[in-house]
Write an enzyme that holds these catalytic residues in place. Structure first.
Site: not given
Length: 393
Positions: A169-170, A176-177, A195, A198, A357
């Site tokens: 999977l990409l 943040w994973g 990402t 940094k 928003c």
């Protein structure tokens, strides 16, 4: 004083709730019938031509600088402006779109880092513990449990892929994973996240090491366009295509197709305008440089041009509205700390951004949509009905 009658004419048709407006000369007027639900206070006269040239930029900056105050809910006020049929927010003569944005790899890196590298400490103050900065999925209705809703969103996305253990999977724009690491740990996939932030890269790298997933997960600090000839069984991308710009939207979907193996499956989740693509000058200048919300027809055409096929489409507008409302509640709960860390002007700016928003989703001005795509005949190698997507993990 010649501008004041123009203000009155504009504001008297701008809202579908009663609003009190106090002008710079101290005099007040109530527009609409009934007790005012919100009060707008002009501490300083804003040139009327600035509002007509670009209302979001002029009024957003005025609020940041305390030239404009709002007593009551910003969200309710902006929602009312979107829903009023005669509002300056809807009138085409007041809409100004930005010039074409640059989206070179260097510019994309600068844009992403200007937003996401504000600092992990800042985002920890108001995101949920998973540090997920995208629309949650509220399976139990209008719950306040944001962490559970974000975890449910991750499983909802992964289940749509119908993944098989051991496959690849990409995750384009991995944040943040949480999604990529859930895919590795709970679904047995070999995952790659990319990402340009940094701060995100460093945190995800630490999570991979802490979880002992070095043989199963990797995160790359690079542009998604730099992956060369690598291919994956599945591609996910959450809250990413809003950053690529109108001119690069076609390339983005072609890259998704390029990175998929034949009959591979992709789940693309992003903010979309059903009414057509648009930018917001204030958000582009202060929050998301280079941002562009593509229209539904525009996205469908780019998917078709990339030779991908649509298997499923799901609208999650109300889920994002609720996500933003909880974020803003958390944000204001941490407001003293945020003001001490970032300053009052920044804090006012972000509070307005989150509420604006939420109002935009609430009014239907924007939507968030999940597109399930296949590189090959639609739904090939997927179950015949949608029921598999809804099975609890």
């Amino acid at each position: 004083m010649l501008e004041k009658p123009l203000y009155k004419m504009m504001l008297s048709h701008s809202f579908n709730i009663p609003v009190k407006v106090t002008y710079w000369d101290g005099k007040s007027e109530v527009y609409g019938n009934g007790t005012p639900e919100v009060e707008v206070i002009f501490n300083k006269k804003i040139p009327f031509k600035d509002i007509t040239n670009n209302a979001s930029l002029a009024l957003g900056e005025a609020y940041m600088n305390k030239d404009l105050e709002i007593k009551g809910s910003i969200q309710k006020l902006i929602e009312s402006a979107y829903e009023s049929s005669e509002s300056f927010m809807r009138a085409s003569k007041f809409r100004k779109f930005l010039p074409k944005q640059k989206h070179t790899e260097k510019q994309s890196q600068e844009d992403v880092q200007s937003h996401y590298d504000i600092g992990n400490d800042f985002y920890r103050l108001w995101l949920d513990p998973t540090m997920t900065y995208s629309c949650a999925y509220f399976t139990n209705g209008n719950t306040d449990d944001l962490e559970a809703a974000q975890i449910a969103k991750v499983h909802h996305i992964l289940q749509k892929l119908n993944p098989e253990r051991g496959k690849t999977l990409l995750d384009i724009g991995c944040g943040w994973g949480t999604l990529m690491l859930t895919a590795a740990k709970e679904y047995g996939l070999k995952v790659t996240g990319v990402t340009l932030s940094k701060e995100q890269y460093e945190l995800v790298t630490k999570k991979i090491n802490d979880m002992g997933l070095e043989d199963q997960a990797e995160v790359l600090l690079e542009d998604y366009r730099e992956l060369g000839d690598r291919q994956f069984d599945y591609v996910t991308s959450v809250g990413m295509f809003e950053h690529v710009g109108s001119e690069n939207l076609g390339e983005y979907f072609k890259d998704v197709a390029k990175y998929l193996v034949p009959n591979g499956v992709a789940l693309i989740h992003g903010i979309t305008r059903q009414q057509g693509g648009a930018t917001n000058a204030w958000i582009n200048k202060y929050i998301f440089p280079g941002g562009y919300i593509p229209g539904l027809v525009e996205i469908i055409s780019r998917i078709e041009e990339a030779n991908l096929q649509i298997t499923d489409v799901e609208m999650l507008r109300r889920h994002y509205q609720r996500t933003l409302e909880i974020w803003d509640k958390n944000f204001n709960g941490a407001r003293p700390t945020i003001e001490g860390l970032m300053g009052e002007r920044f804090t006012r700016m972000w509070d307005m951004y989150l509420q604006a928003c939420a109002a935009s989703f609430q009014s239907g001005n924007i939507d968030v949509i999940q597109y399930l795509l296949t590189k090959g005949p639609s739904g090939k190698n997927l179950p015949m009905t949608r029921q598999y997507m809804l099975t609890d993990k």
